[in-house]
Design a protein around this motif. Structure first.
Motif, mmCIF file in Angstrom:
data_model
loop_
_atom_site.group_PDB
_atom_site.id
_atom_site.type_symbol
_atom_site.label_atom_id
_atom_site.label_comp_id
_atom_site.label_asym_id
_atom_site.label_seq_id
_atom_site.Cartn_x
_atom_site.Cartn_y
_atom_site.Cartn_z
ATOM 1 N N LYS A 92 -8.690 37.505 -34.392
ATOM 2 C CA LYS A 92 -10.092 37.707 -35.701
ATOM 3 C C LYS A 92 -10.157 37.501 -36.841
ATOM 4 O O LYS A 92 -8.993 37.660 -37.505
ATOM 5 C CB LYS A 92 -10.225 39.839 -35.540
ATOM 6 N N CYS A 93 -10.502 36.995 -36.809
ATOM 7 C CA CYS A 93 -10.714 35.825 -38.623
ATOM 8 C C CYS A 93 -11.213 36.886 -39.764
ATOM 9 O O CYS A 93 -11.339 38.194 -38.906
ATOM 10 C CB CYS A 93 -11.350 34.910 -38.495
ATOM 11 N N ARG A 94 -10.787 36.542 -41.242
ATOM 12 C CA ARG A 94 -11.277 37.175 -42.071
ATOM 13 C C ARG A 94 -13.020 37.117 -41.890
ATOM 14 O O ARG A 94 -13.822 38.658 -42.200
ATOM 15 C CB ARG A 94 -10.725 36.961 -42.988
ATOM 16 N N CYS A 95 -13.291 36.728 -41.321
ATOM 17 C CA CYS A 95 -15.163 36.324 -41.559
ATOM 18 C C CYS A 95 -16.074 37.133 -39.928
ATOM 19 O O CYS A 95 -16.989 37.529 -39.969
ATOM 20 C CB CYS A 95 -15.503 34.929 -41.495
ATOM 21 N N GLY A 96 -14.753 37.169 -39.486
ATOM 22 C CA GLY A 96 -15.528 38.306 -38.456
ATOM 23 C C GLY A 96 -15.235 37.717 -36.729
ATOM 24 O O GLY A 96 -14.933 38.749 -36.075
ATOM 25 N N TYR A 97 -15.079 36.513 -37.336
ATOM 26 C CA TYR A 97 -15.310 35.434 -35.924
ATOM 27 C C TYR A 97 -14.365 36.220 -35.037
ATOM 28 O O TYR A 97 -13.045 36.466 -35.195
ATOM 29 C CB TYR A 97 -15.355 34.211 -36.711
ATOM 30 N N VAL A 98 -14.595 36.242 -33.830
ATOM 31 C CA VAL A 98 -12.809 36.859 -32.238
ATOM 32 C C VAL A 98 -13.368 35.864 -31.508
ATOM 33 O O VAL A 98 -14.174 35.140 -30.958
ATOM 34 C CB VAL A 98 -14.308 38.124 -32.018
ATOM 35 N N GLY B 42 -7.022 27.693 -36.649
ATOM 36 C CA GLY B 42 -8.212 27.174 -38.205
ATOM 37 C C GLY B 42 -9.179 28.620 -37.001
ATOM 38 O O GLY B 42 -9.407 28.138 -35.833
ATOM 39 N N CYS B 43 -10.742 29.026 -37.934
ATOM 40 C CA CYS B 43 -10.647 29.303 -37.564
ATOM 41 C C CYS B 43 -12.390 28.981 -36.835
ATOM 42 O O CYS B 43 -12.387 27.380 -37.584
ATOM 43 C CB CYS B 43 -11.973 30.422 -38.175
ATOM 44 N N GLU B 44 -13.259 28.957 -35.778
ATOM 45 C CA GLU B 44 -13.663 27.550 -35.456
ATOM 46 C C GLU B 44 -15.309 27.888 -36.305
ATOM 47 O O GLU B 44 -16.190 26.831 -36.219
ATOM 48 C CB GLU B 44 -14.101 27.992 -34.020
ATOM 49 N N MET B 45 -15.224 28.995 -36.585
ATOM 50 C CA MET B 45 -16.754 29.493 -37.302
ATOM 51 C C MET B 45 -16.521 28.899 -39.044
ATOM 52 O O MET B 45 -17.202 28.334 -39.438
ATOM 53 C CB MET B 45 -17.283 30.840 -37.358
ATOM 54 N N CYS B 46 -15.703 29.760 -39.999
ATOM 55 C CA CYS B 46 -15.066 29.104 -41.365
ATOM 56 C C CYS B 46 -14.100 27.648 -41.629
ATOM 57 O O CYS B 46 -13.936 27.722 -43.060
ATOM 58 C CB CYS B 46 -15.675 29.967 -42.533
ATOM 59 N N GLY B 47 -13.225 28.447 -40.851
ATOM 60 C CA GLY B 47 -11.711 27.465 -41.193
ATOM 61 C C GLY B 47 -10.491 27.486 -41.536
ATOM 62 O O GLY B 47 -9.264 27.127 -41.594
ATOM 63 N N ARG B 48 -10.444 29.151 -41.707
ATOM 64 C CA ARG B 48 -9.865 29.683 -42.826
ATOM 65 C C ARG B 48 -8.527 29.733 -41.524
ATOM 66 O O ARG B 48 -8.678 29.769 -39.897
ATOM 67 C CB ARG B 48 -9.968 31.178 -42.856
ATOM 68 N N ASN B 49 -7.664 29.519 -41.959
ATOM 69 C CA ASN B 49 -5.713 29.593 -40.723
ATOM 70 C C ASN B 49 -5.317 30.069 -41.710
ATOM 71 O O ASN B 49 -5.727 31.677 -42.157
ATOM 72 C CB ASN B 49 -5.892 27.822 -41.060
HETATM 73 ZN ZN LIG Z 1 -13.449 32.364 -39.760
#
Ligand SMILES: [Zn+2]
Length: 135
Positions: free
Chosen positions: A23-29, A37-44
């Motif tokens: 789960k990313c900090r943006c909420g994407y699971v 990397g997150c597919e939604m926001c790019g955080r890693n």
């Molecule tokens: Zn994210």
């Protein structure tokens, strides 16, 4: 001491196998867990945390494989797109022979099942099947 067949039977009888996703900090699971990397926001990195997923979902689509290169997984067998309760859609094996395995729309749970039903010492695979009791 248990025989291999007894161990297989015990593993197969477990009702639901939890899955480790992320789960990313943006909420994407997502599934499986990764830190690239997150597919939604790019955080890693540390912004992506492991999360235990329920192992429950719904079959979106199903296809039957009739030819396969691995002799340890004799065809026919079914593969599916499963939408997990937490949101990710994953490609997965379906437990059980294709004519009786889950169909699109069925609610399914992740399980361990033998990759070859005609071999009692078969390795176990992770796949999805319907009709698991709710824990
Ligand atoms: Zn994210």
């Amino acid at each position: 001491m248990k025989t291999d067949a007894a161990v297989v039977a015990q593993e197969v009888s477990k009702p639901v196998l939890p899955l480790v996703g992320g789960k990313c900090r943006c909420g994407y699971v997502f599934f499986p867990m990764q830190t690239f990397g997150c597919e939604m926001c790019g955080r890693n990195g540390d912004d992506l945390m492991p999360v235990t997923l329920s192992g429950r979902g719904q079959v979106v689509s199903k296809a039957v494989v009739h030819i396969h290169a691995d002799p340890k997984r004799p065809p026919p067998f079914a593969v599916a797109i499963v939408e997990l309760e937490e949101g990710p859609q994953i490609r997965a094996l379906l437990a059980d022979p294709p004519d009786v395995s889950a169909e699109p729309g069925d609610v399914v749970t992740a399980r361990l099942f033998p990759s070859n039903y005609s071999d009692s010492e078969s390795r176990l695979d992770v796949g999805f099947a319907r009709n698991a009791p709710k824990e």
